[in-house]
Each structure stands twice: as C-alpha cells, then as structure tokens.
Design a protein around this motif. Structure first.
Motif, PDB file in Angstrom:
ATOM      1  N   ASN A  15    -126.023 -39.634 -21.394  1.00 50.50           N
ATOM      2  CA  ASN A  15    -125.246 -39.514 -20.158  1.00 50.50           C
ATOM      3  C   ASN A  15    -123.771 -39.833 -20.383  1.00 50.50           C
ATOM      4  OD1 ASN A  15    -125.238 -42.273 -20.404  1.00 50.50           O
ATOM      5  ND2 ASN A  15    -126.396 -42.680 -18.545  1.00 50.50           N
ATOM      6  N   GLY A  16    -123.375 -39.971 -21.648  1.00 48.36           N
ATOM      7  CA  GLY A  16    -121.987 -40.215 -21.980  1.00 48.36           C
ATOM      8  C   GLY A  16    -121.555 -41.668 -22.001  1.00 48.36           C
ATOM      9  N   LYS A  17    -122.412 -42.598 -21.554  1.00 45.88           N
ATOM     10  CA  LYS A  17    -121.994 -43.999 -21.546  1.00 45.88           C
ATOM     11  C   LYS A  17    -123.065 -44.984 -22.011  1.00 45.88           C
ATOM     12  CE  LYS A  17    -122.988 -44.486 -16.649  1.00 45.88           C
ATOM     13  NZ  LYS A  17    -122.495 -44.872 -15.344  1.00 45.88           N
ATOM     14  N   ASP A  18    -124.335 -44.679 -21.838  1.00 49.22           N
ATOM     15  CA  ASP A  18    -125.409 -45.599 -22.233  1.00 49.22           C
ATOM     16  C   ASP A  18    -126.062 -45.128 -23.527  1.00 49.22           C
ATOM     17  OD1 ASP A  18    -125.108 -47.184 -19.867  1.00 49.22           O
ATOM     18  OD2 ASP A  18    -126.225 -45.657 -18.756  1.00 49.22           O
ATOM     19  N   ARG A  19    -126.066 -46.011 -24.526  1.00 50.03           N
ATOM     20  CA  ARG A  19    -126.658 -45.659 -25.822  1.00 50.03           C
ATOM     21  C   ARG A  19    -128.175 -45.622 -25.724  1.00 50.03           C
ATOM     22  NH1 ARG A  19    -125.739 -49.276 -31.072  1.00 50.03           N
ATOM     23  NH2 ARG A  19    -127.529 -50.384 -30.260  1.00 50.03           N
ATOM     24  N   ARG A  20    -128.760 -44.650 -26.409  1.00 47.13           N
ATOM     25  CA  ARG A  20    -130.223 -44.537 -26.475  1.00 47.13           C
ATOM     26  C   ARG A  20    -130.618 -44.274 -27.914  1.00 47.13           C
ATOM     27  NH1 ARG A  20    -134.245 -40.145 -23.530  1.00 47.13           N
ATOM     28  NH2 ARG A  20    -136.046 -40.736 -24.751  1.00 47.13           N
ATOM     29  N   SER A  21    -131.645 -44.959 -28.374  1.00 43.50           N
ATOM     30  CA  SER A  21    -132.171 -44.736 -29.725  1.00 43.50           C
ATOM     31  C   SER A  21    -133.283 -43.695 -29.645  1.00 43.50           C
ATOM     32  CB  SER A  21    -132.728 -46.041 -30.294  1.00 43.50           C
ATOM     33  OG  SER A  21    -131.683 -46.978 -30.461  1.00 43.50           O
ATOM     34  N   PHE A  22    -133.186 -42.703 -30.511  1.00 42.86           N
ATOM     35  CA  PHE A  22    -134.202 -41.660 -30.599  1.00 42.86           C
ATOM     36  C   PHE A  22    -134.963 -41.848 -31.903  1.00 42.86           C
ATOM     37  CE2 PHE A  22    -131.072 -39.897 -27.739  1.00 42.86           C
ATOM     38  CZ  PHE A  22    -131.842 -39.288 -26.770  1.00 42.86           C
ATOM     39  N   THR A  23    -136.264 -41.590 -31.876  1.00 41.23           N
ATOM     40  CA  THR A  23    -137.135 -41.782 -33.031  1.00 41.23           C
ATOM     41  C   THR A  23    -137.737 -40.454 -33.449  1.00 41.23           C
ATOM     42  OG1 THR A  23    -137.688 -43.971 -32.172  1.00 41.23           O
ATOM     43  CG2 THR A  23    -139.128 -43.088 -33.874  1.00 41.23           C
ATOM     44  N   LYS A  24    -137.790 -40.224 -34.752  1.00 43.32           N
ATOM     45  CA  LYS A  24    -138.368 -38.984 -35.284  1.00 43.32           C
ATOM     46  C   LYS A  24    -139.756 -38.751 -34.682  1.00 43.32           C
ATOM     47  CE  LYS A  24    -139.539 -36.620 -39.553  1.00 43.32           C
ATOM     48  NZ  LYS A  24    -139.497 -36.653 -41.007  1.00 43.32           N
ATOM     49  N   GLY A  25    -139.992 -37.526 -34.206  1.00 39.77           N
ATOM     50  CA  GLY A  25    -141.265 -37.163 -33.625  1.00 39.77           C
ATOM     51  C   GLY A  25    -141.314 -37.303 -32.115  1.00 39.77           C
ATOM     52  N   GLU A  26    -140.377 -38.037 -31.546  1.00 40.28           N
ATOM     53  CA  GLU A  26    -140.305 -38.204 -30.091  1.00 40.28           C
ATOM     54  C   GLU A  26    -140.003 -36.850 -29.447  1.00 40.28           C
ATOM     55  OE1 GLU A  26    -137.545 -40.748 -26.945  1.00 40.28           O
ATOM     56  OE2 GLU A  26    -137.268 -41.039 -29.088  1.00 40.28           O
ATOM     57  N   GLU A  27    -140.507 -36.626 -28.231  1.00 42.31           N
ATOM     58  CA  GLU A  27    -140.288 -35.369 -27.520  1.00 42.31           C
ATOM     59  C   GLU A  27    -139.713 -35.644 -26.125  1.00 42.31           C
ATOM     60  OE1 GLU A  27    -143.863 -32.997 -27.665  1.00 42.31           O
ATOM     61  OE2 GLU A  27    -143.775 -32.867 -29.846  1.00 42.31           O
ATOM     62  N   PRO A  28    -138.439 -36.031 -26.070  1.00 45.91           N
ATOM     63  CA  PRO A  28    -137.827 -36.347 -24.775  1.00 45.91           C
ATOM     64  C   PRO A  28    -137.415 -35.092 -24.006  1.00 45.91           C
ATOM     65  CG  PRO A  28    -136.202 -36.563 -26.488  1.00 45.91           C
ATOM     66  CD  PRO A  28    -137.527 -36.275 -27.180  1.00 45.91           C
ATOM     67  N   GLU A  29    -137.310 -35.236 -22.703  1.00 41.59           N
ATOM     68  CA  GLU A  29    -136.765 -34.175 -21.850  1.00 41.59           C
ATOM     69  C   GLU A  29    -135.340 -34.593 -21.510  1.00 41.59           C
ATOM     70  OE1 GLU A  29    -137.817 -31.622 -17.861  1.00 41.59           O
ATOM     71  OE2 GLU A  29    -139.001 -33.385 -18.324  1.00 41.59           O
ATOM     72  N   LEU A  30    -134.374 -33.783 -21.921  1.00 43.18           N
ATOM     73  CA  LEU A  30    -132.962 -34.095 -21.730  1.00 43.18           C
ATOM     74  C   LEU A  30    -132.268 -32.957 -20.993  1.00 43.18           C
ATOM     75  CD1 LEU A  30    -132.219 -35.328 -25.366  1.00 43.18           C
ATOM     76  CD2 LEU A  30    -132.689 -36.744 -23.377  1.00 43.18           C
ATOM     77  N   SER A  31    -131.037 -33.203 -20.576  1.00 45.85           N
ATOM     78  CA  SER A  31    -130.261 -32.134 -19.956  1.00 45.85           C
ATOM     79  C   SER A  31    -130.099 -31.010 -20.984  1.00 45.85           C
ATOM     80  CB  SER A  31    -128.882 -32.647 -19.533  1.00 45.85           C
ATOM     81  OG  SER A  31    -128.085 -32.930 -20.669  1.00 45.85           O
ATOM     82  N   ASN A  32    -129.961 -29.790 -20.508  1.00 52.02           N
ATOM     83  CA  ASN A  32    -129.789 -28.656 -21.412  1.00 52.02           C
ATOM     84  C   ASN A  32    -128.598 -28.869 -22.339  1.00 52.02           C
ATOM     85  OD1 ASN A  32    -131.956 -27.367 -20.233  1.00 52.02           O
ATOM     86  ND2 ASN A  32    -130.695 -26.044 -18.954  1.00 52.02           N
ATOM     87  N   GLU A  33    -127.509 -29.393 -21.791  1.00 53.74           N
ATOM     88  CA  GLU A  33    -126.287 -29.600 -22.577  1.00 53.74           C
ATOM     89  C   GLU A  33    -126.514 -30.578 -23.730  1.00 53.74           C
ATOM     90  OE1 GLU A  33    -122.685 -32.051 -21.256  1.00 53.74           O
ATOM     91  OE2 GLU A  33    -122.125 -29.982 -20.776  1.00 53.74           O
ATOM     92  N   HIS A  34    -127.114 -31.726 -23.435  1.00 55.09           N
ATOM     93  CA  HIS A  34    -127.329 -32.731 -24.487  1.00 55.09           C
ATOM     94  C   HIS A  34    -128.381 -32.250 -25.497  1.00 55.09           C
ATOM     95  CE1 HIS A  34    -126.589 -36.675 -26.135  1.00 55.09           C
ATOM     96  NE2 HIS A  34    -127.879 -36.826 -26.310  1.00 55.09           N
ATOM     97  N   ALA A  35    -129.437 -31.603 -25.006  1.00 55.03           N
ATOM     98  CA  ALA A  35    -130.466 -31.072 -25.905  1.00 55.03           C
ATOM     99  C   ALA A  35    -129.857 -30.046 -26.857  1.00 55.03           C
ATOM    100  CB  ALA A  35    -131.596 -30.448 -25.093  1.00 55.03           C
ATOM    101  N   ASP A  36    -129.023 -29.140 -26.333  1.00 54.84           N
ATOM    102  CA  ASP A  36    -128.393 -28.123 -27.180  1.00 54.84           C
ATOM    103  C   ASP A  36    -127.464 -28.756 -28.211  1.00 54.84           C
ATOM    104  OD1 ASP A  36    -129.750 -26.119 -25.837  1.00 54.84           O
ATOM    105  OD2 ASP A  36    -128.059 -25.622 -24.531  1.00 54.84           O
ATOM    106  N   LEU A  37    -126.783 -29.832 -27.833  1.00 60.04           N
ATOM    107  CA  LEU A  37    -125.912 -30.545 -28.763  1.00 60.04           C
ATOM    108  C   LEU A  37    -126.725 -31.120 -29.927  1.00 60.04           C
ATOM    109  CD1 LEU A  37    -123.105 -31.821 -29.429  1.00 60.04           C
ATOM    110  CD2 LEU A  37    -123.885 -33.803 -28.124  1.00 60.04           C
ATOM    111  N   LEU A  38    -127.846 -31.780 -29.615  1.00 64.33           N
ATOM    112  CA  LEU A  38    -128.684 -32.382 -30.665  1.00 64.33           C
ATOM    113  C   LEU A  38    -129.315 -31.308 -31.555  1.00 64.33           C
ATOM    114  CD1 LEU A  38    -130.413 -35.264 -28.666  1.00 64.33           C
ATOM    115  CD2 LEU A  38    -128.326 -35.343 -30.047  1.00 64.33           C
ATOM    116  N   ILE A  39    -129.734 -30.204 -30.952  1.00 65.92           N
ATOM    117  CA  ILE A  39    -130.297 -29.089 -31.732  1.00 65.92           C
ATOM    118  C   ILE A  39    -129.218 -28.522 -32.654  1.00 65.92           C
ATOM    119  CG2 ILE A  39    -131.201 -26.734 -31.586  1.00 65.92           C
ATOM    120  CD1 ILE A  39    -132.538 -27.681 -28.895  1.00 65.92           C
TER     121      ILE A  39
END
Length: 63
Positions: A15-39
C-alpha cells in the motif's frame, strides 16, 4: 485484485507505506498494480485461471 504465487522471500510495501514480508510459495491476493510490479520484477508469477488448470494431454490421432 489479482492472485499471484511468490517465487522467493522478500519484503515489499503493497500500500506504499506498510512493510509486508512475503514468503516463497505464498499465494496472496493483491491489487493489480502491485501484483504486476512483483511479476515484472520476477518475484512472483500470475495465477490467472488458465494458469491454474493442468495442461491438456496431447491425443494421438490416426487421420
């Protein structure tokens, strides 16, 4: 919203301000914009409905 599969461990700011740790294999649902950035950065892969279905087996045909 888009569901993705995380391909390696990392921290991000969905969300641009709160840090979140992501773990390999996790399947989160994110905004299209952030998901596309990570992809785009190679940190995740898209789990589009077509990608979730197993590949169909090639059938032998006698023509």
């Amino acid at each position: 919203m888009k569901t993705i599969r995380i391909t390696e461990n990392f921290d991000s700011y969905p969300n641009g301000k709160d840090r979140r740790s992501f773990t390999k294999g996790e399947e989160p649902e994110l905004s299209n914009e952030h998901a596309d950035l990570l992809i785009g950065k190679g940190l995740a892969e898209d789990l589009a409905p077509a990608a979730r279905q197993p590949a169909s087996k090639k059938k032998d045909t006698d023509a």
